[in-house]
Design an enzyme around this catalytic site. Sequence first.
Site, PDB file in Angstrom:
ATOM      1  N   ILE A   6      13.773  37.481  58.591  1.00  0.00           N
ATOM      2  CA  ILE A   6      13.050  36.834  57.483  1.00  0.00           C
ATOM      3  C   ILE A   6      13.979  36.505  56.314  1.00  0.00           C
ATOM      4  O   ILE A   6      13.769  35.519  55.610  1.00  0.00           O
ATOM      5  CB  ILE A   6      11.832  37.674  57.028  1.00  0.00           C
ATOM      6  CG1 ILE A   6      10.857  36.809  56.248  1.00  0.00           C
ATOM      7  CG2 ILE A   6      12.238  38.905  56.237  1.00  0.00           C
ATOM      8  CD1 ILE A   6      10.304  35.633  57.000  1.00  0.00           C
ATOM      9  N   SER A  28      23.458  45.058  53.647  1.00  0.00           N
ATOM     10  CA  SER A  28      22.985  45.050  55.027  1.00  0.00           C
ATOM     11  C   SER A  28      24.070  45.728  55.852  1.00  0.00           C
ATOM     12  O   SER A  28      25.254  45.478  55.635  1.00  0.00           O
ATOM     13  CB  SER A  28      22.776  43.595  55.475  1.00  0.00           C
ATOM     14  OG  SER A  28      21.781  43.487  56.463  1.00  0.00           O
ATOM     15  N   ARG A  29      23.642  46.582  56.782  1.00  0.00           N
ATOM     16  CA  ARG A  29      24.630  47.375  57.518  1.00  0.00           C
ATOM     17  C   ARG A  29      25.524  46.499  58.379  1.00  0.00           C
ATOM     18  O   ARG A  29      26.719  46.749  58.532  1.00  0.00           O
ATOM     19  CB  ARG A  29      23.911  48.403  58.408  1.00  0.00           C
ATOM     20  CG  ARG A  29      23.093  49.414  57.636  1.00  0.00           C
ATOM     21  CD  ARG A  29      22.116  50.105  58.543  1.00  0.00           C
ATOM     22  NE  ARG A  29      21.319  49.149  59.310  1.00  0.00           N
ATOM     23  CZ  ARG A  29      20.420  49.460  60.221  1.00  0.00           C
ATOM     24  NH1 ARG A  29      20.185  50.721  60.492  1.00  0.00           N
ATOM     25  NH2 ARG A  29      19.752  48.530  60.863  1.00  0.00           N
ATOM     26  N   LYS A  82       6.280  42.134  52.904  1.00  0.00           N
ATOM     27  CA  LYS A  82       5.030  42.722  53.382  1.00  0.00           C
ATOM     28  C   LYS A  82       5.274  43.417  54.703  1.00  0.00           C
ATOM     29  O   LYS A  82       6.188  43.004  55.428  1.00  0.00           O
ATOM     30  CB  LYS A  82       3.911  41.671  53.516  1.00  0.00           C
ATOM     31  CG  LYS A  82       4.270  40.392  54.279  1.00  0.00           C
ATOM     32  CD  LYS A  82       4.670  40.413  55.702  1.00  0.00           C
ATOM     33  CE  LYS A  82       3.798  41.004  56.735  1.00  0.00           C
ATOM     34  NZ  LYS A  82       4.288  40.681  58.108  1.00  0.00           N
ATOM     35  N   ASP A 160       1.317  43.659  62.065  1.00  0.00           N
ATOM     36  CA  ASP A 160       2.408  43.038  61.293  1.00  0.00           C
ATOM     37  C   ASP A 160       2.038  41.590  60.970  1.00  0.00           C
ATOM     38  O   ASP A 160       2.047  41.209  59.799  1.00  0.00           O
ATOM     39  CB  ASP A 160       3.744  43.144  62.038  1.00  0.00           C
ATOM     40  CG  ASP A 160       4.846  42.440  61.265  1.00  0.00           C
ATOM     41  OD1 ASP A 160       5.440  43.068  60.381  1.00  0.00           O
ATOM     42  OD2 ASP A 160       5.079  41.238  61.516  1.00  0.00           O
TER      43      ASP A 160
HETATM   44  P1  NAP Z   1      14.489  42.465  61.198  1.00  0.00           P
HETATM   45  O1  NAP Z   1      15.220  41.187  61.355  1.00  0.00           O
HETATM   46  O2  NAP Z   1      14.318  43.325  62.402  1.00  0.00           O
HETATM   47  O3  NAP Z   1      15.124  43.395  60.081  1.00  0.00           O
HETATM   48  C1  NAP Z   1      15.724  42.923  58.901  1.00  0.00           C
HETATM   49  C2  NAP Z   1      17.053  43.627  58.688  1.00  0.00           C
HETATM   50  O4  NAP Z   1      16.822  44.919  58.130  1.00  0.00           O
HETATM   51  C3  NAP Z   1      17.834  43.894  59.957  1.00  0.00           C
HETATM   52  O5  NAP Z   1      18.546  42.769  60.377  1.00  0.00           O
HETATM   53  C4  NAP Z   1      18.733  45.050  59.573  1.00  0.00           C
HETATM   54  O6  NAP Z   1      19.933  44.568  58.997  1.00  0.00           O
HETATM   55  C5  NAP Z   1      17.891  45.753  58.527  1.00  0.00           C
HETATM   56  N1  NAP Z   1      17.319  46.962  59.132  1.00  0.00           N
HETATM   57  C6  NAP Z   1      16.632  47.063  60.282  1.00  0.00           C
HETATM   58  N2  NAP Z   1      16.300  48.346  60.515  1.00  0.00           N
HETATM   59  C7  NAP Z   1      16.790  49.049  59.492  1.00  0.00           C
HETATM   60  C8  NAP Z   1      16.792  50.422  59.177  1.00  0.00           C
HETATM   61  N3  NAP Z   1      16.185  51.317  59.965  1.00  0.00           N
HETATM   62  N4  NAP Z   1      17.392  50.812  58.061  1.00  0.00           N
HETATM   63  C9  NAP Z   1      18.006  49.907  57.267  1.00  0.00           C
HETATM   64  N5  NAP Z   1      18.038  48.575  57.525  1.00  0.00           N
HETATM   65  C10 NAP Z   1      17.444  48.167  58.628  1.00  0.00           C
HETATM   66  O7  NAP Z   1      13.038  42.220  60.607  1.00  0.00           O
HETATM   67  P2  NAP Z   1      12.378  40.925  59.958  1.00  0.00           P
HETATM   68  O8  NAP Z   1      11.671  40.166  61.010  1.00  0.00           O
HETATM   69  O9  NAP Z   1      13.335  40.204  59.081  1.00  0.00           O
HETATM   70  O10 NAP Z   1      11.253  41.636  59.100  1.00  0.00           O
HETATM   71  C11 NAP Z   1      11.533  42.368  57.927  1.00  0.00           C
HETATM   72  C12 NAP Z   1      10.272  42.443  57.087  1.00  0.00           C
HETATM   73  O11 NAP Z   1       9.858  41.100  56.775  1.00  0.00           O
HETATM   74  C13 NAP Z   1       9.092  43.103  57.815  1.00  0.00           C
HETATM   75  O12 NAP Z   1       8.354  43.906  56.937  1.00  0.00           O
HETATM   76  C14 NAP Z   1       8.259  41.919  58.286  1.00  0.00           C
HETATM   77  O13 NAP Z   1       6.877  42.228  58.373  1.00  0.00           O
HETATM   78  C15 NAP Z   1       8.513  40.911  57.180  1.00  0.00           C
HETATM   79  N6  NAP Z   1       8.324  39.523  57.626  1.00  0.00           N
HETATM   80  C16 NAP Z   1       8.879  39.092  58.813  1.00  0.00           C
HETATM   81  C17 NAP Z   1       8.622  37.803  59.261  1.00  0.00           C
HETATM   82  C18 NAP Z   1       9.208  37.263  60.556  1.00  0.00           C
HETATM   83  O14 NAP Z   1       8.930  36.121  60.926  1.00  0.00           O
HETATM   84  N7  NAP Z   1      10.017  38.015  61.297  1.00  0.00           N
HETATM   85  C19 NAP Z   1       7.810  36.950  58.490  1.00  0.00           C
HETATM   86  C20 NAP Z   1       7.324  37.401  57.278  1.00  0.00           C
HETATM   87  C21 NAP Z   1       7.585  38.688  56.860  1.00  0.00           C
HETATM   88  P3  NAP Z   1      21.306  45.415  59.171  1.00  0.00           P
HETATM   89  O15 NAP Z   1      21.349  45.891  60.601  1.00  0.00           O
HETATM   90  O16 NAP Z   1      22.380  44.444  58.840  1.00  0.00           O
HETATM   91  O17 NAP Z   1      21.180  46.549  58.210  1.00  0.00           O
END
Ligand code: NAP
Length: 300
Positions: A6, A28-29, A82, A160
């Site tokens: 996101i 970001s890690r 969110k 989600d």
């Molecule tokens: P994601 O790509 O899986 O995670 C975002 C980043 O957070 C990861 O690339 C990772 O970066 C870091 N991360 C993951 N697990 C972690 C941990 N345990 N501790 C610390 N950092 C961690 O997820 P996403 O889809 O972007 O979603 C993130 C949030 O945005 C969620 O709450 C989701 O509901 C919301 N959201 C997502 C979307 C969508 O389309 N995917 C849409 C709207 C809102 P590093 O490995 O570099 O640390």
Amino acid sequence: MGIGKIARDQHVPALAGSADFTLAATASRNARVEGVEGFADLATLLEARPDIPCVSLCTPPVPRFDDARRALLAGRHVMLEKPPGATLAEVHDLEALAAARGLTLFATWHSRHAAAVGAARDWLAGRTIRRLSIAWKEDVRRWHPGQDWVFEPGGLGVFDPGINALSVLTAIFPRPLHLAAAELTFPANRQTPIAATLAFRDPGGAEVGAVFDWRQEGPQTWDIRIETDGSTALLSDGGARLSVDGTEVAAGPDREYPGLYARFAELLAAGGSEVDLSPMVHVADAFTLGRRHVTDAFDW
Ligand code: NAP
């Protein structure tokens, strides 16, 4: 913080187009944004860059609390993706901390900024609602490829995306609703549901329900159908279009994330916070009341 799906899809472009904010650094890690100073974790960023006044957290919900707290304790304003946390109590904690420190906390609901949500709220105000049904059906493999956290405790599963529908419902419905019943369908090998059916109790007498399903291939469905005593409205495409009796009355391009950052700027200017937990209350109640069903194991 959290340069993942996101952040790349929405936050970085929204910040690039914002007159109010500049992306000064990332934490970001594993990932960075080209041309922007990057740190491996938030503690290091906060220490190295005391000049940065605001932090936007784009990590999954379970690891988010510690960083949100860390940012507030370091005197920074905070914007949360969110759902705003893994539990209601931890968000109450953040809200109290922000208030005590005179900082802004913004718990975002991006779907509320979809183009036709305001028009739907205005259209519904003062009408007699008979029935409202939500169908939020999408393909988890398309939208969350390989993201195992969505199926871990605190990852919410189909809630989600479902919480986006509930954020719209709670924004457009003219009075508070209570969850009355829920059916939750869990893959045999996972901790969170892949489908859910909800029924709400409306003090005004309308029949209100929702169906969420993460197994929909082909066309995706993010619809809210509303029957009133005079006409029927369809809020479709996740809130981007509103039609009444088959005629489109409101629609617009996707400006959800620019809308969130504009709202964050307003809150900062006014010195206020915005933390509406009503969508998350319905999800917590669904886990409290839900009847459990088990279905086929899920693998990517
Ligand atoms: P994601 O790509 O899986 O995670 C975002 C980043 O957070 C990861 O690339 C990772 O970066 C870091 N991360 C993951 N697990 C972690 C941990 N345990 N501790 C610390 N950092 C961690 O997820 P996403 O889809 O972007 O979603 C993130 C949030 O945005 C969620 O709450 C989701 O509901 C919301 N959201 C997502 C979307 C969508 O389309 N995917 C849409 C709207 C809102 P590093 O490995 O570099 O640390």
